[in-house]
Design an enzyme around this catalytic site. Sequence first.
Site, PDB file in Angstrom:
ATOM      1  N   GLN A 199      -4.714  -1.889   9.547  1.00  0.00           N
ATOM      2  CA  GLN A 199      -4.683  -3.186   8.866  1.00  0.00           C
ATOM      3  C   GLN A 199      -5.291  -4.271   9.750  1.00  0.00           C
ATOM      4  OE1 GLN A 199      -3.769  -3.559   5.684  1.00  0.00           O
ATOM      5  NE2 GLN A 199      -4.097  -5.765   5.676  1.00  0.00           N
ATOM      6  N   LYS A 253       0.838  -1.203   0.000  1.00  0.00           N
ATOM      7  CA  LYS A 253       0.000   0.000   0.000  1.00  0.00           C
ATOM      8  C   LYS A 253       0.876   1.257   0.000  1.00  0.00           C
ATOM      9  CE  LYS A 253      -3.853  -2.508   2.015  1.00  0.00           C
ATOM     10  NZ  LYS A 253      -4.710  -2.869   3.146  1.00  0.00           N
ATOM     11  N   ASP A 258     -11.318   2.775   4.510  1.00  0.00           N
ATOM     12  CA  ASP A 258     -11.753   1.372   4.389  1.00  0.00           C
ATOM     13  C   ASP A 258     -13.282   1.263   4.349  1.00  0.00           C
ATOM     14  OD1 ASP A 258      -9.875  -0.700   4.152  1.00  0.00           O
ATOM     15  OD2 ASP A 258      -9.158  -0.343   6.184  1.00  0.00           O
TER      16      ASP A 258
HETATM   17  N1  GUN Z   1      -7.142  -6.980   5.799  1.00  0.00           N
HETATM   18  C1  GUN Z   1      -7.477  -7.652   4.691  1.00  0.00           C
HETATM   19  N2  GUN Z   1      -8.082  -6.823   3.803  1.00  0.00           N
HETATM   20  C2  GUN Z   1      -8.118  -5.609   4.373  1.00  0.00           C
HETATM   21  C3  GUN Z   1      -8.621  -4.347   3.956  1.00  0.00           C
HETATM   22  O1  GUN Z   1      -9.171  -4.173   2.853  1.00  0.00           O
HETATM   23  N3  GUN Z   1      -8.473  -3.320   4.844  1.00  0.00           N
HETATM   24  C4  GUN Z   1      -7.892  -3.490   6.066  1.00  0.00           C
HETATM   25  N4  GUN Z   1      -7.806  -2.431   6.859  1.00  0.00           N
HETATM   26  N5  GUN Z   1      -7.419  -4.652   6.481  1.00  0.00           N
HETATM   27  C5  GUN Z   1      -7.527  -5.704   5.643  1.00  0.00           C
END
Ligand code: GUN
Length: 287
Positions: free
Chosen positions: A97, A53, A120
């Site tokens: 995350q 990311k 998110d």
């Molecule tokens: N863990 C797996 N996919 C995601 C996501 O799209 N966002 C976040 N914050 N954690 C994740």
Amino acid sequence: MAGVKIDGKVIAQSVKDRVKKAVLELKTQDINPCLATILVGENPASATYVKNKHIACEEVGIITKDHKLASNITQMELNKIIDNLNTDNSVHGILVQLPLPEQLDEFATTSRISPLKDVDGLTPHNAGLLAMKKAALVACTPSGVMEMFDFHKIDLEGKNVVLINRSNLVGKPLYHLLLEKNATVITCHSKTKNITEFCKSADIIITAVGDRNKFTLTPEMIKDGAIVIDVAISRFQEKLVGDSDYDKIIQKASFATPVPGGVGPMTVAMLLKNTITAASLSSQIGR
Ligand code: GUN
């Protein structure tokens, strides 16, 4: 005849190109889009996702702030960090995350994030707006899947869509997004009886189980010309796999996504898009 590959890398790049232009535009207004990430603990997969990311942000000119926290951090300490980021005017998006270590509550954590910085789309505020067709910030994987349909001009109206996932990050937001496009949506999950029957009747299957010991979508389970979107990614027999074997499923499907190189890159691209949306939102409310 084999179907068409829905190539996540290509579609993600087209999103990134648009984001790059939007970043330049925001910079002319003295807005420097910035994403803050929070990674708690040492989960290697999560660490890789967060690193990817950051790399993607850098590619399009989004600034990042990296918070790596000890696995034994308390909820109160984590809340404090989120509160500080909520009031930091130089930060436009906040991503925690997931999954989190056991002592931390996922709902308490994600709902602590300011809805305006919730890239998110996981806060109750943004999840509620999505259910009412008013969302600005939508969960990244579901909006990435919708972008794939758009790219290939796949009309969803009247289509029977079977979702195999009911999570807050994937299944529930997708349900609302598909409904907005006038699809007929059925959500299957671990307690659903006769999943195969639902799959066989589907024009489109979106599967996100992520455990081959529990579930595999085989060509026998889909109808000729169905569209298969494989959101899952897990390690199985030393390989990264989805819920289906792309090489086999594409022989019967009209469109399908590979794993890796399908939905994964879309999730990252949509995070970038949400970050610039959040940055524009902040300018609209005068910060
Ligand atoms: N863990 C797996 N996919 C995601 C996501 O799209 N966002 C976040 N914050 N954690 C994740």
